[in-house]
Design a protein around this motif. Structure first.
Motif, PDB file in Angstrom:
ATOM      1  N   VAL A   1      24.610  66.237  29.387  1.00 43.79           N
ATOM      2  CA  VAL A   1      24.659  64.796  30.068  1.00 43.79           C
ATOM      3  C   VAL A   1      24.072  64.823  31.417  1.00 43.79           C
ATOM      4  N   THR A   2      24.117  65.136  31.748  1.00 47.26           N
ATOM      5  CA  THR A   2      23.198  65.479  33.653  1.00 47.26           C
ATOM      6  C   THR A   2      22.140  64.915  33.296  1.00 47.26           C
ATOM      7  N   ARG A   3      21.800  65.854  32.798  1.00 43.38           N
ATOM      8  CA  ARG A   3      19.985  65.656  32.445  1.00 43.38           C
ATOM      9  C   ARG A   3      19.824  64.317  31.758  1.00 43.38           C
ATOM     10  N   ASN A   4      20.512  63.718  31.162  1.00 45.38           N
ATOM     11  CA  ASN A   4      20.047  62.625  30.419  1.00 45.38           C
ATOM     12  C   ASN A   4      19.725  61.257  31.469  1.00 45.38           C
ATOM     13  N   LEU A   5      20.980  61.945  32.439  1.00 44.95           N
ATOM     14  CA  LEU A   5      20.738  60.718  34.082  1.00 44.95           C
ATOM     15  C   LEU A   5      19.885  60.852  34.523  1.00 44.95           C
ATOM     16  N   ALA A   6      19.515  62.424  34.760  1.00 48.10           N
ATOM     17  CA  ALA A   6      17.927  62.499  35.526  1.00 48.10           C
ATOM     18  C   ALA A   6      17.306  60.738  34.735  1.00 48.10           C
TER      19      ALA A   6
ATOM     20  N   ILE B   1      21.190  53.946  21.944  1.00 45.78           N
ATOM     21  CA  ILE B   1      20.089  54.390  23.193  1.00 45.78           C
ATOM     22  C   ILE B   1      19.829  55.689  22.723  1.00 45.78           C
ATOM     23  N   TYR B   2      19.225  56.460  22.193  1.00 45.73           N
ATOM     24  CA  TYR B   2      19.061  58.161  22.038  1.00 45.73           C
ATOM     25  C   TYR B   2      19.413  58.695  23.817  1.00 45.73           C
ATOM     26  N   PRO B   3      19.514  59.678  23.048  1.00 46.12           N
ATOM     27  CA  PRO B   3      19.687  60.355  24.944  1.00 46.12           C
ATOM     28  C   PRO B   3      18.315  60.946  25.249  1.00 46.12           C
ATOM     29  N   TRP B   4      18.396  60.873  26.371  1.00 44.07           N
ATOM     30  CA  TRP B   4      17.283  61.641  26.983  1.00 44.07           C
ATOM     31  C   TRP B   4      16.904  62.932  27.660  1.00 44.07           C
TER      32      TRP B   4
ATOM     33  N   LEU C   1      20.276  67.274  21.631  1.00 46.26           N
ATOM     34  CA  LEU C   1      19.288  67.502  22.649  1.00 46.26           C
ATOM     35  C   LEU C   1      18.036  68.400  22.271  1.00 46.26           C
ATOM     36  N   VAL C   2      18.330  69.260  22.119  1.00 45.35           N
ATOM     37  CA  VAL C   2      18.145  70.517  21.618  1.00 45.35           C
ATOM     38  C   VAL C   2      17.181  70.124  20.576  1.00 45.35           C
TER      39      VAL C   2
ATOM     40  N   ILE D   1       8.283  59.186  24.385  1.00 47.95           N
ATOM     41  CA  ILE D   1      10.097  59.127  24.382  1.00 47.95           C
ATOM     42  C   ILE D   1      10.266  58.141  26.081  1.00 47.95           C
ATOM     43  N   THR D   2      10.731  58.693  27.294  1.00 42.73           N
ATOM     44  CA  THR D   2      10.534  58.100  28.274  1.00 42.73           C
ATOM     45  C   THR D   2      10.280  56.721  28.628  1.00 42.73           C
ATOM     46  N   GLU D   3       9.366  56.224  28.189  1.00 43.16           N
ATOM     47  CA  GLU D   3       8.836  54.412  27.975  1.00 43.16           C
ATOM     48  C   GLU D   3       9.987  54.681  27.597  1.00 43.16           C
ATOM     49  N   HIS D   4      10.416  54.656  26.158  1.00 45.01           N
ATOM     50  CA  HIS D   4      11.243  54.161  25.320  1.00 45.01           C
ATOM     51  C   HIS D   4      12.362  54.479  25.931  1.00 45.01           C
ATOM     52  N   ARG D   5      12.991  55.243  25.822  1.00 46.89           N
ATOM     53  CA  ARG D   5      14.492  55.301  26.980  1.00 46.89           C
ATOM     54  C   ARG D   5      14.627  54.272  28.189  1.00 46.89           C
ATOM     55  N   ILE D   6      13.212  54.242  29.186  1.00 47.47           N
ATOM     56  CA  ILE D   6      13.698  52.542  29.679  1.00 47.47           C
ATOM     57  C   ILE D   6      13.490  51.700  29.656  1.00 47.47           C
ATOM     58  N   GLU D   7      12.780  51.569  28.392  1.00 49.78           N
ATOM     59  CA  GLU D   7      12.658  49.871  27.598  1.00 49.78           C
ATOM     60  C   GLU D   7      14.003  49.590  27.204  1.00 49.78           C
TER      61      GLU D   7
END
Length: 341
Positions: A19-24, A144-147, A251-252, A316-322
């Motif tokens: 969860v904490t990693r996702n919030l980054a 929304i998938y985690p990151w 996430l693994v 993946i990062t761009e997709h999650r941000i969008e």
């Protein structure tokens, strides 16, 4: 200078890894250009919630009967804020394993969901289960998938899958029963003296002594210890297994795909949604089937799996941000939408 809208993420434990990693993600410049983001640790078993200067409050802790008074207080004391729940905890498999009174559990979820403007599911499987079990539907329910900050994973060289050395299957996470690591150890033990496959277990937890006893003196099983750098662990692996008994997302498997490691996953939660051509879904509860898979592992299209997994994760990062920008924009433009809808 106009101040940015504030987003506050509420957790009951800031040390929770995934969860904490996702919030980054919310520290990414693409989000920080639009929102001021922060995290706060709270005690959701208290009856009185803090009052916050926030446009959006995102809740990341588990729903329960004990947290309902906190949620009612949170909504009442922060009437100006839109409330969003990210459902990290529950899935169909979790309910089947741990819920004795299904009607009571689902009633609690329905009451909790009424407090929120949006409920974010972390997989389509979870979203389908919640719609079926609680009637939670779009647009209030979104996926929304985690990151995870996967810095360094995309730069790892792809495995060679050498015929001259054993294939190393990595598995990592907290050493608890839910992760199913004992099932992997059982399958490796059942292979006997075969040297074609090795197992590297990374992590720690309350079941570590039990797992070490199960591994015994098997030279094909080794323990990495606590993982401080995922890229260092994955560099030592050719494939990654995720034998979990339940996962809301997993996430693994995403980290393994980014590292170009083929994945072998349980068909639970969001794990199977990640596979595509990057690996296989298998029933780790069936030891004979798992052993057969390991015996024939080199017949899998490992190179294709490796390439496909990484290719699927590159944006993946761009997709999650969008996805988050779309969500936050939607709730900002629908302030009159009743939470109980």
């Amino acid at each position: 200078m106009t101040s940015l809208p504030k987003i506050v993420h509420l957790l009951d434990d800031l040390s929770i890894g995934g969860v904490t990693r996702n919030l980054a993600l919310f520290q990414h410049p693409a989000l920080q250009r639009h929102y001021e983001c922060s995290s706060e640790e709270v005690h959701p078993d208290w009856s009185i919630a803090p009052k916050m200067n926030a446009a959006v409050i995102v809740v990341h802790f588990s729903m329960s009967w004990k947290t309902l008074p906190f949620l009612y207080s949170l909504a009442a004391r922060n009437a100006q804020a839109r409330l969003v729940l990210v459902e990290h905890s529950y899935s169909r498999e979790w309910e089947n394993l741990y819920v004795a009174d299904q009607t009571r559990f689902r009633s609690m979820l329905k009451l909790a969901h009424r407090m929120f403007d949006r409920v974010i599911c972390v997989s389509d499987a979870q979203a389908g289960w919640l719609e079926e079990s609680t009637g939670l539907r779009a647009p209030k329910r979104q996926t929304i998938y985690p990151w995870s900050d996967m810095q360094g994973l995309a730069q790892l060289p792809r495995p060679h899958f050498s015929l001259k050395a054993p294939l190393i299957i990595g598995a990592y996470g907290r050493f608890v029963e839910d992760k199913g690591f004992e099932r992997l150890i059982g399958a490796i033990n059942a292979l006997g003296d075969q040297q074609a496959v090795g197992l590297l277990l990374g992590g720690f937890g309350p079941d570590e002594d039990k797992l070490r006893r199960l591994a015994g003196s098997n030279s094909n099983i080794s323990f990495y210890g606590q993982i401080d750098r995922v890229d260092d662990f994955l560099a030592k692996c050719d494939l990654v297994a995720v034998p979990s008994k339940f996962e809301t997302y997993g996430l693994v498997a995403t980290e393994a795909r980014m590292a170009a490691r083929p994945i072998l996953v349980s068909g639970v939660g969001g794990l199977s949604e990640q596979v595509g051509e990057a690996g296989m879904v298998t029933d780790f509860g069936d030891e004979k089937a798992t052993v057969k898979l390991l015996e024939n592992i080199r017949h899998l299209p490992l190179v294709k799996m490796s390439v496909s997994g990484r290719d699927a994760c590159l944006d993946i990062t761009e997709h999650r941000i969008e996805s988050w920008l779309q969500l936050l924009g939607d709730i900002a433009s629908s302030r009159t939408m009743p939470r109980a809808a």
